[in-house]
Design a protein around this motif. Structure first.
Motif, PDB file in Angstrom:
ATOM      1  N   THR A   1      21.784   5.819   6.407  1.00  0.00           N
ATOM      2  CA  THR A   1      22.665   4.963   7.216  1.00  0.00           C
ATOM      3  C   THR A   1      23.789   5.775   7.836  1.00  0.00           C
ATOM      4  O   THR A   1      24.124   5.597   9.018  1.00  0.00           O
ATOM      5  N   ALA A   2      24.373   6.688   7.054  1.00  0.00           N
ATOM      6  CA  ALA A   2      25.456   7.531   7.573  1.00  0.00           C
ATOM      7  C   ALA A   2      24.961   8.398   8.724  1.00  0.00           C
ATOM      8  O   ALA A   2      25.688   8.634   9.702  1.00  0.00           O
ATOM      9  N   ARG A   3      23.724   8.861   8.611  1.00  0.00           N
ATOM     10  CA  ARG A   3      23.149   9.689   9.686  1.00  0.00           C
ATOM     11  C   ARG A   3      23.010   8.868  10.976  1.00  0.00           C
ATOM     12  O   ARG A   3      23.328   9.352  12.072  1.00  0.00           O
ATOM     13  N   GLU A   4      22.545   7.624  10.832  1.00  0.00           N
ATOM     14  CA  GLU A   4      22.400   6.763  12.006  1.00  0.00           C
ATOM     15  C   GLU A   4      23.759   6.458  12.642  1.00  0.00           C
ATOM     16  O   GLU A   4      23.901   6.450  13.870  1.00  0.00           O
ATOM     17  N   ILE A   5      24.763   6.216  11.802  1.00  0.00           N
ATOM     18  CA  ILE A   5      26.102   5.927  12.320  1.00  0.00           C
ATOM     19  C   ILE A   5      26.670   7.146  13.032  1.00  0.00           C
ATOM     20  O   ILE A   5      27.301   7.039  14.087  1.00  0.00           O
ATOM     21  N   ARG A   6      26.428   8.347  12.449  1.00  0.00           N
ATOM     22  CA  ARG A   6      26.919   9.589  13.069  1.00  0.00           C
ATOM     23  C   ARG A   6      26.311   9.763  14.463  1.00  0.00           C
ATOM     24  O   ARG A   6      27.022  10.073  15.433  1.00  0.00           O
ATOM     25  N   ILE A   7      25.009   9.544  14.580  1.00  0.00           N
ATOM     26  CA  ILE A   7      24.338   9.675  15.877  1.00  0.00           C
ATOM     27  C   ILE A   7      24.894   8.658  16.868  1.00  0.00           C
ATOM     28  O   ILE A   7      25.143   8.971  18.037  1.00  0.00           O
ATOM     29  N   ALA A   8      25.114   7.432  16.387  1.00  0.00           N
ATOM     30  CA  ALA A   8      25.636   6.378  17.259  1.00  0.00           C
ATOM     31  C   ALA A   8      27.020   6.743  17.796  1.00  0.00           C
ATOM     32  O   ALA A   8      27.309   6.561  18.982  1.00  0.00           O
TER      33      ALA A   8
ATOM     34  N   ARG B   1      33.376  13.330  12.070  1.00  0.00           N
ATOM     35  CA  ARG B   1      33.285  13.958  10.748  1.00  0.00           C
ATOM     36  C   ARG B   1      34.163  13.240   9.726  1.00  0.00           C
ATOM     37  O   ARG B   1      33.731  12.953   8.599  1.00  0.00           O
ATOM     38  N   ALA B   2      35.406  12.966  10.120  1.00  0.00           N
ATOM     39  CA  ALA B   2      36.323  12.286   9.207  1.00  0.00           C
ATOM     40  C   ALA B   2      35.829  10.878   8.885  1.00  0.00           C
ATOM     41  O   ALA B   2      35.890  10.434   7.728  1.00  0.00           O
ATOM     42  N   PHE B   3      35.314  10.183   9.896  1.00  0.00           N
ATOM     43  CA  PHE B   3      34.835   8.813   9.709  1.00  0.00           C
ATOM     44  C   PHE B   3      33.651   8.772   8.745  1.00  0.00           C
ATOM     45  O   PHE B   3      33.629   7.987   7.786  1.00  0.00           O
TER      46      PHE B   3
ATOM     47  N   ASN C   1      34.590   9.562   5.062  1.00  0.00           N
ATOM     48  CA  ASN C   1      35.248   8.445   4.385  1.00  0.00           C
ATOM     49  C   ASN C   1      34.263   7.336   4.032  1.00  0.00           C
ATOM     50  O   ASN C   1      34.327   6.757   2.951  1.00  0.00           O
ATOM     51  N   VAL C   2      33.344   7.033   4.980  1.00  0.00           N
ATOM     52  CA  VAL C   2      32.355   5.982   4.717  1.00  0.00           C
ATOM     53  C   VAL C   2      31.447   6.368   3.552  1.00  0.00           C
ATOM     54  O   VAL C   2      31.205   5.558   2.645  1.00  0.00           O
ATOM     55  N   LYS C   3      30.956   7.612   3.547  1.00  0.00           N
ATOM     56  CA  LYS C   3      30.062   8.043   2.464  1.00  0.00           C
ATOM     57  C   LYS C   3      30.774   8.066   1.118  1.00  0.00           C
ATOM     58  O   LYS C   3      30.215   7.666   0.096  1.00  0.00           O
ATOM     59  N   GLN C   4      32.012   8.520   1.118  1.00  0.00           N
ATOM     60  CA  GLN C   4      32.760   8.579  -0.137  1.00  0.00           C
ATOM     61  C   GLN C   4      32.943   7.192  -0.741  1.00  0.00           C
ATOM     62  O   GLN C   4      32.814   6.998  -1.945  1.00  0.00           O
ATOM     63  N   ARG C   5      33.243   6.213   0.117  1.00  0.00           N
ATOM     64  CA  ARG C   5      33.438   4.853  -0.391  1.00  0.00           C
ATOM     65  C   ARG C   5      32.108   4.168  -0.690  1.00  0.00           C
ATOM     66  O   ARG C   5      32.017   3.352  -1.600  1.00  0.00           O
ATOM     67  N   ALA C   6      31.071   4.503   0.074  1.00  0.00           N
ATOM     68  CA  ALA C   6      29.781   3.817  -0.092  1.00  0.00           C
ATOM     69  C   ALA C   6      29.083   4.189  -1.393  1.00  0.00           C
ATOM     70  O   ALA C   6      28.329   3.385  -1.947  1.00  0.00           O
ATOM     71  N   VAL C   7      29.316   5.398  -1.882  1.00  0.00           N
ATOM     72  CA  VAL C   7      28.661   5.797  -3.139  1.00  0.00           C
ATOM     73  C   VAL C   7      29.504   5.412  -4.350  1.00  0.00           C
ATOM     74  O   VAL C   7      29.117   5.668  -5.484  1.00  0.00           O
TER      75      VAL C   7
ATOM     76  N   LEU D   1      36.676   1.762  10.874  1.00  0.00           N
ATOM     77  CA  LEU D   1      36.852   1.648  12.323  1.00  0.00           C
ATOM     78  C   LEU D   1      38.279   1.228  12.657  1.00  0.00           C
ATOM     79  O   LEU D   1      38.895   1.758  13.595  1.00  0.00           O
ATOM     80  N   VAL D   2      38.800   0.270  11.901  1.00  0.00           N
ATOM     81  CA  VAL D   2      40.182  -0.166  12.112  1.00  0.00           C
ATOM     82  C   VAL D   2      41.138   1.016  11.925  1.00  0.00           C
ATOM     83  O   VAL D   2      42.097   1.190  12.685  1.00  0.00           O
ATOM     84  N   THR D   3      40.853   1.849  10.936  1.00  0.00           N
ATOM     85  CA  THR D   3      41.726   2.997  10.653  1.00  0.00           C
ATOM     86  C   THR D   3      41.743   3.983  11.818  1.00  0.00           C
ATOM     87  O   THR D   3      42.816   4.425  12.260  1.00  0.00           O
ATOM     88  N   ILE D   4      40.565   4.363  12.336  1.00  0.00           N
ATOM     89  CA  ILE D   4      40.546   5.352  13.419  1.00  0.00           C
ATOM     90  C   ILE D   4      41.042   4.763  14.734  1.00  0.00           C
ATOM     91  O   ILE D   4      41.447   5.505  15.633  1.00  0.00           O
TER      92      ILE D   4
END
Length: 509
Positions: free
Chosen positions: A30-37, A49-51, A54-60, A82-85
């Motif tokens: 999922t993180a890979r798909e979001i990165r590509i998007a 990279r920062a986004f 953060n998502v992966k750290q919280r998701a696991v 998204l709100v943060t960035i």
């Protein structure tokens, strides 16, 4: 602008649905798909990279592994990041303790500063302020004339002592405007400065001189949201050369990929304060990071829709209409229908309004293909009717339909369809005004079947049939009475059947 990004994010979340537990492989995919998007949306690489980190750290972590619905929890995490960035909380204008408040607009030529000055002036005027536009762009041909026209359309005062076109001292104009505003009791001064097609030392020096002359309370950097990565580079150059307090995104309704909006706040450390999403003066509002994140994720923007409705609709008129509907559906006439339709039209583009509703991203192609002229055609049909026909559409027969069609320039079928839609809308609005709400949920407040509605004959279930044998039926009635008495006299509802919509929520027997 964010349609492509929204589609890609929705596709990345689709694979998570239905999974009771997410593995690290699911999260990585999922993180890979979001990165590509995000990269395809032209978001700056450091932001991506920062986004993703953060998502992966919280998701696991525990907030997903222990969640009842892990997929929804991941969407929630993406929404919050998204709100943060996008800047976090909404940033409001700072007003001077002693008026006038001075707002300086800076940016490249073509970013839309002049038009945006008029939009900001009109927006402030609606907030109860008395703004003054100042024409300090004396370099670009006809820039002063353009600002004069914009100010007239917005109904805002303007200070333009120089004709421009390369003649005049912009620093002196800016300095004199403060005295003019004080004498005329304008509490906000909006200074429109000159731009260039690219960042150069002359432009930076002029902007810095104007800044020093008027000591602005807010310096807003106006950036064209359609120029992508270059918007971030330009913003950094202005931040280092002149400095600014907030960002205004123009042309947010364009077909670019939207990377500037998702990058500029994170890279520059300055929040987006306003957004312009159309050519009209009303297509301008404060920027809310949480609402923009909801739109990107296809969750709509109901708060902005409510605010726009409150600005358009009169409270007294709304109460009057509600009282009329409560009396009965016949009180609501085609004149009322036309008035309501015109009020909705004042709120803006119908397609944009529908786009603010949750779930509308699934049918955005249909929304984008809506013909705004249908509202005008409907108004023409109603205005071609006599007062009696508007008050009681039941009298509209075949000959009347033909006359109305000729008068409004439409087919007879269009007149017939409008009348049928009006009757359906009247029934629904009357039911909602009486607390009935949506049809199909009998007996539930706000879900249909409100008081005063005729009860339909409920089909008896197989277990509730009464015997045709008189003696057997008497025995059944006696047994039912005994059960009621044993239950404390409570009446047992006969022939009750739970609506099918609720049966899915019952546990299996």
């Amino acid at each position: 602008m964010f349609d492509t990004l929204s589609d890609r994010l929705a596709a990345s979340f689709k694979n998570l649905r239905g999974k009771g537990r997410l593995s690290e492989a699911d999260i990585d995919a999922t993180a890979r798909e979001i990165r590509i998007a995000l990269l395809e949306a032209d978001v700056a690489l450091p932001v991506v990279r920062a986004f993703i980190a953060n998502v992966k750290q919280r998701a696991v972590g525990a907030e997903v592994s222990k969640a009842l619905n892990p997929a929804q929890q991941v969407v929630k995490i993406v929404d919050e990041e998204l709100v943060t960035i996008l800047g976090g909380e909404t940033r409001r204008l700072r007003f001077a303790k002693q008026p006038p408040t001075v707002i300086m607009l800076a940016g490249l030529q073509g970013a839309g500063k002049t038009t945006l000055a008029g939009k900001l002036g009109q927006w402030l005027q609606k907030q109860g302020h008395t703004p003054l536009l100042v024409a300090c762009d004396l370099q670009r041909p006809n820039a002063v004339t353009q600002l004069t026209v914009v100010a007239e359309r917005a109904g805002v005062a303007i200070f333009a002592p120089e004709a421009g076109n390369g003649v005049g001292d912009p620093v002196k104009v800016a300095r004199d405007s403060i005295e003019f505003a004080t004498a005329r009791q304008h509490d906000v001064v909006i200074v429109d400065t000159a731009g260039r097609t690219g960042v150069d030392q002359e432009m930076m020096r002029q902007a810095a001189d104007i800044r020093d002359a008027v000591s602005p309370d807010e310096i807003l950097f106006v950036v064209d949201a359609m120029i992508g990565q270059d918007a971030v580079n330009t913003a950094e150059a202005f931040r280092d050369g002149v400095g600014f307090d907030g960002v205004v995104l123009s042309k947010l309704d364009g077909d670019a990929r939207g990377g500037a909006a998702l990058s500029i706040a994170h890279v520059t450390g300055k929040q987006i304060m306003f957004a312009s999403n159309g050519e009209k003066l009303d297509d301008f509002d404060a920027f809310h990071p949480d609402r923009m994140a909801s739109r990107i994720l296809g969750m709509g923007d109901v708060l902005s829709l409510i605010e726009r409705a409150e600005q358009t609709f009169s409270q007294a008129e709304a109460e009057k209409m509600a009282a009329k509907l409560a009396k009965g559906p016949k009180e609501f006439t085609l004149d009322d229908f036309l008035e309501q339709m015109e009020q909705v039209r004042k709120m803006g583009s119908i397609s944009k309004l529908l786009g603010m509703l949750p779930g509308m991203g699934q049918i955005k192609d249909q929304i984008n293909n809506l013909d705004e002229k249908d509202v005008d055609r409907t108004a023409a049909i109603i205005k071609s009717m006599t007062p009696g026909e508007r008050a009681d559409p039941h009298i509209i027969n075949g000959s009347r339909r033909a006359r109305i069609a000729r008068g409004s320039g439409v087919e007879v079928s269009a007149v017939k369809g409008l009348v049928e839609r009006f009757f359906d809308a009247r029934k629904m609005m009357s039911r909602m005004a009486q607390g009935g709400g949506m049809p199909g949920m009998p007996g539930m407040p706000g879900m249909g079947g409100g008081p005063g509605r005729q009860k339909k004959q409920v089909k008896k279930g197989k277990g509730s049939r009464r015997s045709g044998n008189p003696m057997k039926r008497l025995q059944e009635e006696q047994e039912a009475a005994a059960r009621r008495e044993q239950a404390g006299g409570a009446a047992e509802p006969e022939n009750f059947e739970l609506p099918s919509a609720f049966k899915d929520f019952l546990p299996p027997k």
